[in-house]
Design a protein around this motif. Structure first.
Motif, PDB file in Angstrom:
ATOM      1  N   ALA A   1      -4.958  -7.427  -4.200  1.00 18.75           N
ATOM      2  CA  ALA A   1      -4.464  -6.561  -5.436  1.00 18.75           C
ATOM      3  C   ALA A   1      -3.425  -5.709  -4.542  1.00 18.75           C
ATOM      4  O   ALA A   1      -3.400  -5.404  -3.488  1.00 18.75           O
ATOM      5  N   GLU A   2      -2.550  -5.458  -5.784  1.00 17.79           N
ATOM      6  CA  GLU A   2      -1.318  -4.449  -5.258  1.00 17.79           C
ATOM      7  C   GLU A   2      -0.868  -3.527  -6.426  1.00 17.79           C
ATOM      8  O   GLU A   2      -1.274  -3.771  -7.284  1.00 17.79           O
ATOM      9  N   ILE A   3      -0.565  -2.307  -6.020  1.00 16.20           N
ATOM     10  CA  ILE A   3       0.086  -1.328  -7.101  1.00 16.20           C
ATOM     11  C   ILE A   3       1.435  -1.259  -6.639  1.00 16.20           C
ATOM     12  O   ILE A   3       1.968  -0.449  -5.588  1.00 16.20           O
ATOM     13  N   PRO A   4       2.257  -1.785  -7.590  1.00 23.01           N
ATOM     14  CA  PRO A   4       3.607  -1.850  -7.188  1.00 23.01           C
ATOM     15  C   PRO A   4       4.246  -0.339  -7.164  1.00 23.01           C
ATOM     16  O   PRO A   4       5.279  -0.174  -6.596  1.00 23.01           O
ATOM     17  N   GLN A   5       3.664   0.555  -7.954  1.00 27.05           N
ATOM     18  CA  GLN A   5       4.232   1.970  -8.101  1.00 27.05           C
ATOM     19  C   GLN A   5       4.107   2.407  -6.599  1.00 27.05           C
ATOM     20  O   GLN A   5       4.519   3.634  -6.524  1.00 27.05           O
ATOM     21  N   ILE A   6       3.305   2.283  -5.825  1.00 27.18           N
ATOM     22  CA  ILE A   6       3.044   3.013  -4.543  1.00 27.18           C
ATOM     23  C   ILE A   6       3.024   2.001  -3.541  1.00 27.18           C
ATOM     24  O   ILE A   6       2.469   0.957  -3.026  1.00 27.18           O
ATOM     25  N   PRO A   7       4.176   2.235  -2.417  1.00 27.04           N
ATOM     26  CA  PRO A   7       4.770   1.208  -1.602  1.00 27.04           C
ATOM     27  C   PRO A   7       3.485   1.115  -0.487  1.00 27.04           C
ATOM     28  O   PRO A   7       2.918   1.882  -0.155  1.00 27.04           O
ATOM     29  N   GLY A   8       3.339  -0.090   0.006  1.00 22.95           N
ATOM     30  CA  GLY A   8       2.381  -0.592   0.808  1.00 22.95           C
ATOM     31  C   GLY A   8       0.692  -0.562   0.398  1.00 22.95           C
ATOM     32  O   GLY A   8       0.059  -0.583   1.183  1.00 22.95           O
ATOM     33  N   CYS A   9       0.641  -0.240  -0.828  1.00 30.57           N
ATOM     34  CA  CYS A   9      -0.654  -0.186  -1.505  1.00 30.57           C
ATOM     35  C   CYS A   9      -1.104  -1.629  -1.859  1.00 30.57           C
ATOM     36  O   CYS A   9      -0.789  -1.902  -3.124  1.00 30.57           O
ATOM     37  N   HIS A  10      -1.938  -2.347  -1.089  1.00 30.63           N
ATOM     38  CA  HIS A  10      -2.619  -3.525  -1.232  1.00 30.63           C
ATOM     39  C   HIS A  10      -3.864  -3.546  -0.632  1.00 30.63           C
ATOM     40  O   HIS A  10      -4.066  -2.838   0.512  1.00 30.63           O
ATOM     41  N   THR A  11      -4.529  -4.490  -0.849  1.00 29.00           N
ATOM     42  CA  THR A  11      -5.819  -4.935  -0.081  1.00 29.00           C
ATOM     43  C   THR A  11      -6.236  -6.198  -0.540  1.00 29.00           C
ATOM     44  O   THR A  11      -5.793  -6.814  -1.479  1.00 29.00           O
ATOM     45  N   GLN A  12      -7.668  -6.682  -0.037  1.00 23.79           N
ATOM     46  CA  GLN A  12      -7.985  -7.808  -0.323  1.00 23.79           C
ATOM     47  C   GLN A  12      -9.590  -7.865  -0.291  1.00 23.79           C
ATOM     48  O   GLN A  12     -10.055  -7.149   0.332  1.00 23.79           O
ATOM     49  N   ALA A  13     -10.327  -8.915  -1.024  1.00 23.44           N
ATOM     50  CA  ALA A  13     -11.838  -8.997  -0.956  1.00 23.44           C
ATOM     51  C   ALA A  13     -12.185 -10.543  -1.632  1.00 23.44           C
ATOM     52  O   ALA A  13     -11.379 -11.085  -2.003  1.00 23.44           O
TER      53      ALA A  13
END
Length: 72
Positions: free
Chosen positions: A21-33
């Motif tokens: 998952a990533e949030i394009p509006q927030i630079p560097g905001c991503h994770t996985q599960a």
């Protein structure tokens, strides 16, 4: 004072079945599960941490997603 903001989360699944998952509006905001409920918990936590580091978060309106085929 903290206020609630709504963000668009892009979710993809990699070749090993892991959700990313990533949030394009927030630079560097991503994770996985390994599953979507856990992914959503983690991206919410990541968003709170990443957003707290920013002075300003742009307001973008979600319009839609498109997929395209590209020769590579």
């Amino acid at each position: 004072m903290k206020t609630a903001r709504r963000f668009t989360v892009i979710i993809e699944q990699d070749e090993d079945g892991i959700y990313v998952a990533e949030i394009p509006q927030i630079p560097g905001c991503h994770t996985q599960a390994g599953d979507v409920p856990t992914l959503m918990e983690r991206i919410r936590e990541a968003a709170e941490l990443c957003a707290s580091e920013l002075n300003e978060i742009p307001h973008l309106e979600f319009i839609g997603l498109q997929q395209i085929d590209v020769l590579v």
